[in-house]
Design an enzyme around this catalytic site. Structure first.
Site, PDB file in Angstrom:
ATOM      1  CE1 TYR A 121      -4.042   1.996   0.177  1.00 39.96           C
ATOM      2  CE2 TYR A 121      -2.801   3.283   1.770  1.00 39.96           C
ATOM      3  CZ  TYR A 121      -3.882   3.148   0.935  1.00 39.96           C
ATOM      4  OH  TYR A 121      -4.813   4.155   0.843  1.00 39.96           O
ATOM      5  CB  SER A 157      -7.243   2.347  -2.959  1.00 41.37           C
ATOM      6  OG  SER A 157      -7.682   3.674  -2.860  1.00 41.37           O
ATOM      7  CG  ASP A 171     -14.318   3.283  -6.762  1.00 38.95           C
ATOM      8  OD1 ASP A 171     -14.532   4.163  -5.911  1.00 38.95           O
ATOM      9  OD2 ASP A 171     -13.261   2.630  -6.824  1.00 38.95           O
ATOM     10  CG  HIS A 182     -12.588   2.633  -3.160  1.00 44.76           C
ATOM     11  ND1 HIS A 182     -11.882   2.801  -4.334  1.00 44.76           N
ATOM     12  CD2 HIS A 182     -11.666   2.725  -2.163  1.00 44.76           C
ATOM     13  CE1 HIS A 182     -10.614   3.004  -4.066  1.00 44.76           C
ATOM     14  NE2 HIS A 182     -10.449   2.955  -2.760  1.00 44.76           N
TER      15      HIS A 182
END
Length: 704
Positions: free
Chosen positions: A479, A559, A642, A677
């Site tokens: 991430y 993301s 999303d 999302h």
């Protein structure tokens, strides 16, 4: 820099994608002659049309349908897909509980029986009494795409305000339930996003934040501006709600709301992006005409409200403490900041006051550590956990003598504990029963060196007795952004991967919150390349140490993690066998122009800034794809509704990737319908998506 920038500017070509031989045949994406000039640099954007809302554009809808047709035909032809889906379904079918919490003398918790699309909220009078259903969101839609979001109970436990999210959208509608009778009130509060509900001490209503109703067709793309604080009185229409605070001169400000436990003050925490840098106001609720008063009048530091002793407010802050500390501010003398609990060697990530004790959650090399302190700051004790893992919960009221938490790790299913604040004893209430043997696997933490010499921790999970001969299929997940830490948590889909002989590795990249604000800042804006370097170094370490090899290595992120995968696969395409970028931020020059994208400028910078534009262009995944390149097998995933990272990011990236791909590896996009999302996604969709991802990985890593 100019030669580098111009080296990635594309040659405009018309038409779709010509393929031959054994290569995939893609639908072909039309190109338009669109060029932006940013700070003197011409930047082509031939797929700009794919930014249009799929619900409003027939061309985009047709493109989505054509791409999904190719993608699902490919996935459905993979022989192992059905077996993977069956095993995922079997693993997923276990009772999942949240940690209980108390309100009005009752206990509440959520539970999913196993394969229910949405968890159900239950209530019970005591821990030993028979529970009853309070809210069952599975009754709201036949396909499970309408989900229960946040809940907020009045102090007396009489009312429960809860938010409803449709198809994964960030837009929420709030409703109110009578907890005693189960009766749903007529109250309906709309156009709420990024807001909680904060009840007043008299239990008659709550504060919340809302936006103006968007114009028709703009709800899923328009930038979110001008949030305002309102008060809703139970039993009245939203049109009668009172506006409490608004700053039309500051349209980018948003507001988090909390009423102090004594009911005396409304705390308004002002944010304007993703950075934990806040202004703070307070309103005396005993004075009907009192205006919100400024307490912290700048965005220089974090000030997260923890609790109060009358006019003395306690905050978590990073002021002169990048790993954070607890301070007190007396509103009668607001210029004086008194330290209560100093900064530790570990990073403070959560704090509360329960049972007249500070309950502080720290990260020690990305593992949970919880300490209890007296109100004067003295250390009382540390909570003991059964091993490397993640614990969460630890909330309650000043009068409580108990609190609850959940503990899990990569190969350890969640367990729910009751913690006695008087004795310090943890008692096991429930342990998840998953159809696999956790003793067959091991979790360890290693430290490796990134490109610039920085030491980075990484968790590695695999079956015991693994041979380090470079042949193991490995999934590297990352991430690295927004000060969000990645800690060891249990995941059914990861268990399926481990059972298939896979290695699962998670590095704690810079940009995250594992080591405080300095670690976070080292992976933002002009230093964002550090995040990609950390991830690439993790891959190289796994290869060098015999875990895997490039053709056996898959990378995944969602993301901001989708951006991570997109950037790394464009910078080092030869290093990976499979890439799984999910709901990623792929166009770094335009993300700030849609919905919540403007908030991310704190981490990414903005192409509107001449000093930050060159750095963004150099790594923006959509812009750095190069024709004539052999890219790894790639499955891009997104969803049509999303409204956090709008699907146009993934649409444009996939179209450009298919155009540029020279190798035989498939580069596909899977577009989920009626999903956002990720939050609130029904179980059936989660299983389908995981089965498709693992099938794609199995086929393209050559797994048996």
């Amino acid at each position: 820099m100019k030669s580098m920038v111009w080296g990635i500017v594309w040659t405009m070509m018309a038409g779709g994608i010509a393929v031959a031989g054994d290569k995939m045949t893609y639908p072909g994406s039309k190109k338009i002659d669109h060029v932006d000039e940013l700070h003197g640099v011409k930047v082509p954007d031939p797929y700009r049309w794919l930014e249009d809302d799929v619900r409003e554009s027939k061309d985009v809808a047709a493109w989505v349908e054509a791409e999904n047709k190719v993608t699902f035909a490919y996935l459905e032809a993979i022989p192992q897909r059905e077996a993977i889906k069956r095993r995922l379904t079997e693993l997923w079918n276990y009772e999942k509980y949240s940690a209980p919490f108390k309100s009005g003398g009752r206990y509440f918790y959520s539970k999913n029986d196993g394969l229910q699309n949405q968890a159900v909220l239950y209530k019970q009078d005591s821990l030993d009494s028979e529970p009853s259903v309070l809210i069952d969101p599975n009754q709201w839609s036949t396909d499970g795409t309408v989900a229960l979001g946040a809940t907020s109970f009045s102090d007396d436990g009489h009312y429960c305000a809860y938010s409803v999210a449709d198809s994964g959208s960030d837009w929420n509608t709030w409703r109110i339930l009578d907890v005693e009778t189960g009766r749903l009130l007529e109250d309906e509060i709309k156009w709420v996003k990024f807001s909680n509900a904060a009840w007043t001490g008299d239990n008659r209503g709550f504060f919340y934040g809302r936006y103006d109703e968007p114009a028709p067709g703009a709800a899923f793309q328009k930038t979110n501006l001008n949030q305002r604080v309102c008060y809703h009185r139970v039993g009245t229409p939203q049109s009668q709600d009172v506006q409490v605070y608004k700053r039309p001169d500051e349209p980018t400000w948003g507001f988090a709301l909390r009423v102090t436990e004594d009911g005396r003050y409304l705390i308004i925490t002002v944010w304007k992006g993703t950075n934990d840098k806040y202004r703070v106001l307070y309103k005396d609720l005993n004075e009907p005409y009192a205006m919100p008063m400024d307490l912290i009048e700048h965005f220089n530091d974090e000030y997260t409200f923890v609790g109060n002793d009358g006019p003395v407010f306690f905050f978590t802050t990073d002021l002169e403490a990048p790993r954070k500390r607890i301070v007190a501010i007396d509103t009668r003398q607001p210029s004086v900041i008194r330290e209560v609990i100093p900064q530790s060697t570990e990073t403070l990530i959560a704090s509360d006051i329960v049972g007249n004790q500070f309950v502080l959650t720290y990260l020690k090399d990305a593992k949970t550590q919880v300490k209890l302190h007296a109100m004067d700051g003295r250390l009382i004790r540390e909570v003991q956990f059964p091993g490397i893992g993640t614990a969460s919960g630890f909330s309650g009221k000043r009068s409580d003598t108990e609190m609850f938490y959940s503990f899990s790790s990569y190969a350890t299913p969640p367990s729910i504990f009751r913690y006695d604040l008087l004795t310090g004893e943890s008692k096991l209430l429930r342990r998840a029963s998953v159809k696999f043997n956790p003793d067959d696997y091991e979790v360890k933490q290693v430290f490796y060196t990134s490109k610039d010499g920085t030491k980075v921790p990484m968790f590695i999970t695999h079956r015991k007795g693994l041979k380090l001969d470079g042949s193991n299929p490995t999934l590297l997940y990352g991430y690295g952004g927004f000060s969000i830490p990645l800690t060891p948590v249990f995941s059914v889909s990861r268990v399926a991967w481990l059972e298939m002989g896979g290695v699962f590795a998670v590095p704690n990249l810079r940009g995250g919150g594992e080591y405080g604000e300095e670690w976070h800042k080292a992976g933002t804006k002009l230093q964002k390349q550090n995040v990609f370097d950390d991830f690439i170094a993790a891959a190289e370490w796994l290869i060098k140490n015999g875990y895997t090899q490039p053709k056996k290595l898959a990378i995944e992120g969602r993301s901001n993690g989708g951006l991570l995968v997109g950037a790394c696969m464009t910078q080092r395409p030869e290093l990976f066998g499979v890439c799984l970028p999910g709901v990623g931020v792929m166009d770094m020059l335009r993300f700030q122009k849609f919905t919540a994208g403007r908030f991310w400028v704190d981490d990414y910078g903005s192409a509107d800034n001449a000093a930050e534009f060159p750095a963004l262009l150099v790594y923006s995944p959509y812009h750095t794809l190069k024709p004539g390149t052999k890219y790894p097998a790639t499955l891009v995933t997104t969803a049509d509704t999303d409204d956090r990272v709008v699907p146009g990011h993934s649409f444009k990236f996939a179209a450009r990737l298919q155009e540029c791909q020279t190798g035989d590896a498939p580069v596909l996009i899977r577009i989920e319908t009626k999903a956002g999302h990720g939050a609130g996604k029904p179980t059936a969709k989660l299983i389908e998506e995981a089965a498709d991802a693992w099938a794609f990985v199995v086929k393209n890593l050559g797994m048996n």
